[in-house]
Design an enzyme around this catalytic site. Structure first.
Site, PDB file in Angstrom:
ATOM      1  N   HIS A  75       0.831  -1.199   0.000  1.00  0.00           N
ATOM      2  CA  HIS A  75       0.000   0.000   0.000  1.00  0.00           C
ATOM      3  C   HIS A  75       0.866   1.250   0.000  1.00  0.00           C
ATOM      4  O   HIS A  75       2.086   1.195   0.175  1.00  0.00           O
ATOM      5  CB  HIS A  75      -0.918   0.033   1.228  1.00  0.00           C
ATOM      6  CG  HIS A  75      -2.085  -0.904   1.127  1.00  0.00           C
ATOM      7  ND1 HIS A  75      -2.013  -2.227   1.493  1.00  0.00           N
ATOM      8  CD2 HIS A  75      -3.365  -0.704   0.684  1.00  0.00           C
ATOM      9  CE1 HIS A  75      -3.191  -2.806   1.301  1.00  0.00           C
ATOM     10  NE2 HIS A  75      -4.026  -1.905   0.806  1.00  0.00           N
ATOM     11  N   LYS A  81      -0.759   4.738   4.703  1.00  0.00           N
ATOM     12  CA  LYS A  81      -1.612   3.755   5.385  1.00  0.00           C
ATOM     13  C   LYS A  81      -1.065   3.486   6.782  1.00  0.00           C
ATOM     14  O   LYS A  81       0.134   3.222   6.943  1.00  0.00           O
ATOM     15  CB  LYS A  81      -1.689   2.463   4.575  1.00  0.00           C
ATOM     16  CG  LYS A  81      -2.681   1.455   5.141  1.00  0.00           C
ATOM     17  CD  LYS A  81      -2.918   0.318   4.164  1.00  0.00           C
ATOM     18  CE  LYS A  81      -3.905  -0.702   4.730  1.00  0.00           C
ATOM     19  NZ  LYS A  81      -5.233  -0.097   5.011  1.00  0.00           N
TER      20      LYS A  81
END
Length: 269
Positions: free
Chosen positions: A162, A166
């Protein structure tokens, strides 16, 4: 018509969701909520470009009650869509259960107590709770269940990637995929971020998290025996897919009885 409260409206996903709901003929926005909202900034150009905002969902009294709970006909539904932060789980659930409003939770990172709250609330209202709102990920999870069942002694590894912003690891989607594997092999146990001097155990699911750049989300599940491997992979190219999934799930949720639902509920309907 479906009246929608967006919780987490100032976040990246909240803004995308707001824009997409405004394009729907069968939906309207009843209220926007975000903990980042500061009343002192209420007159700023950024906030003026949005509709009225609230800092907490518990602040929705006359405004939201008028829009959301004043049902004129049986064809009007109400729903809360949450793209916020797990820290607000208790307030969110209390508000939804008090008013008997269906709740869609697209936020990840809940602890055991918060997940228990969600399960208990689902006895009162319909709740849609998923670590990923993508239909593609739901299909991936189904394939994982099938592949793990077909190779009952294989090693299972999950790699999730990600963007650098995040905050939770492993991702909710990685946990979702691990749970899918455990449906076929209940003896499997997660080993998150493997490290140290120890060999791999036969009954473990290795989960590795990578954070780099502006990656929307990449999830790979590798199922390996001594003689062959299967790699199942899903890559999200645009965050809009999660908003699309939330909208489809909201349409499904508003007509359901109390219970806990997820993307499998939509695939199997």
């Amino acid at each position: 018509m479906i009246n929608v409260i967006i919780n987490g409206a100032l976040g990246h996903m909240g803004r995308i969701l707001k824009s997409k709901i405004e394009e729907q003929e069968d939906m309207r926005i009843a209220a926007l909520v975000d903990a980042a909202f500061d009343n002192e900034d209420k007159n700023s150009s950024e906030y003026c470009s949005l509709m009225e905002l609230h800092e907490s969902i518990s602040d929705l009294t006359n405004h939201a009650d008028t829009d959301v709970n004043n049902i004129d006909s049986q064809s009007t539904y109400n729903v809360i869509i949450d793209f916020s932060n797990a820290a607000g789980t208790a307030d969110l659930i209390n508000y939804a259960t008090d008013r008997k409003i269906p709740l869609l939770i697209a936020t990840t990172g809940q602890n055991d107590d918060q997940r228990r709250m969600i399960s208990e609330a689902a006895e009162i209202i319909p709740i849609f709770y998923s670590g990923n709102m993508s239909l593609g990920v739901a299909l991936l999870a189904d394939l994982v269940r099938q592949a793990v069942a077909a190779f009952p002694t294989a090693n299972v590894e999950i790699i999730e990637t990600h963007h650098v912003r995040k905050v939770d690891a492993p991702s909710g989607t990685a946990i979702l995929l691990a749970n899918a594997a455990k449906e076929s092999r209940p003896e499997l146990l997660e080993n998150v971020g493997r490290s140290g001097m120890c060999k791999r155990e036969q009954n473990e699911i290795g989960i590795s998290s990578v954070r780099r750049g502006n990656i929307v989300g990449i999830h790979e599940v590798i199922i390996s025996t001594d003689t062959q491997s299967i790699t199942l992979k899903h890559e999200a190219h645009d965050r809009g897919l999660f908003a699309d999934g939330a909208i489809d799930a909201a349409r499904f949720l508003v007509t359901q009885s109390p219970g806990l639902y997820d993307m499998k509920s939509i695939i199997g309907k």
